[in-house]
Write a protein that holds these residues in place. Sequence first.
Motif, short mmCIF file in Angstrom:
data_model
loop_
_atom_site.label_atom_id
_atom_site.label_comp_id
_atom_site.label_asym_id
_atom_site.label_seq_id
_atom_site.Cartn_x
_atom_site.Cartn_y
_atom_site.Cartn_z
N HIS A 1 10.06 14.00 -5.67
CA HIS A 1 8.68 13.82 -5.97
C HIS A 1 9.17 14.86 -7.37
N ASN B 1 1.14 -1.09 -0.09
CA ASN B 1 -0.01 -0.19 -0.08
C ASN B 1 1.11 1.08 0.28
N ASN C 1 11.34 0.65 -2.85
CA ASN C 1 11.44 1.95 -4.51
C ASN C 1 12.42 2.92 -4.55
N SER D 1 2.15 1.82 -3.82
CA SER D 1 1.52 1.57 -4.48
C SER D 1 1.14 3.67 -4.12
N GLU D 2 1.27 3.74 -3.08
CA GLU D 2 1.09 4.75 -2.71
C GLU D 2 2.03 6.19 -3.39
N ASP D 3 3.49 5.75 -3.34
CA ASP D 3 4.19 6.84 -3.59
C ASP D 3 4.82 5.89 -4.87
N ALA D 4 3.79 5.89 -5.86
CA ALA D 4 4.23 5.33 -7.47
C ALA D 4 2.99 6.31 -7.46
N ALA D 5 1.86 6.69 -7.29
CA ALA D 5 0.70 7.31 -7.43
C ALA D 5 0.74 9.06 -7.35
N ASP D 6 1.96 9.83 -6.43
CA ASP D 6 2.48 10.41 -6.19
C ASP D 6 4.17 10.83 -6.88
N GLY D 7 4.60 9.60 -7.34
CA GLY D 7 5.61 10.32 -8.40
C GLY D 7 6.83 10.53 -7.35
N TYR E 1 5.13 -5.73 -5.32
CA TYR E 1 4.04 -4.26 -5.62
C TYR E 1 5.85 -3.84 -6.63
#
Length: 280
Positions: free
Chosen positions: A230, A46, A88, A49-55, A112
């Motif tokens: 970011h 989780n 990541n 996935s949140e980090d990926a969504a925020d780049g 993930y």
Amino acid sequence: MQFLSSPFQPSMADHCHTEVLASRPSPAHEDDTRFTYGGGVAYWDNRFSEDAADGETFDWLFDYASLRGFLREYIPQHADVLQVGCGNSDLAVAWCKDGHSGGLVNVDNSAYVIDMLRAQQDDSLPNLRYVLGDVRCLSEDDFPSESFDAVLDKATFDCIACNPENQKDLEAMLLSIFRVLRPGGVYLLISCGDPESRLCWLDDQPGLEWSVSARHMAIRSDSDTEACHHASKPTRKRREVFASEEVMLTSNDDWETQLGELVEDEHTFVYLCRKSDRAV
């Protein structure tokens, strides 16, 4: 000292005493309780996935730019390296782009993040590999015995140590790392924990035929290093950090004179565990 294939028997200094969990199932997979450390696989999936969504990517403690000189001091460019708990982080990519030519294997228990890193992998870096695995029971198929010259750990040990019910996992983790290190290889642990809290694990356990030394450096905020990115842009200026002189901890009754007054909230500690050339 004979290498043991089973977990350590508990023999801690007073400040390391804790209740040891019963043996866990040996096969590791997503439903296995061996994956519960650090919040469990679901927590990390989780978070990533949140980090990926925020780049975003994130490096625990220090990034490659900060550690470049230090890593080169202890790990030759041709060395085969295992990074445990890679998350990541983009440290491995930066390291290979900076000329590291040996194999650089990155392991994490989050399917993930491993799938994401594999999908993003640069074909020009064939020595870089990502493997799904559990650092407490690294498989012989993916991680043969004596296959790495160095193991890099940036706070994965700390993550497991934060859970007082998972102390047996620390023991299994260290045995697993010892097994995959070649004779003469080094386990390089970058940790928030001071020597008193780490030495009882690194130096007082049967099965670890290595010597332990330590250095200390400024905490990240004091070194102008912030490795949270970011949109691939660092949020603060990064610079290389410098460590103190190396202090031998193994068989050195004087180490407290040199390191004992250092406190965790003012320093980061680097532990260098060198496997004996004669280890079997």
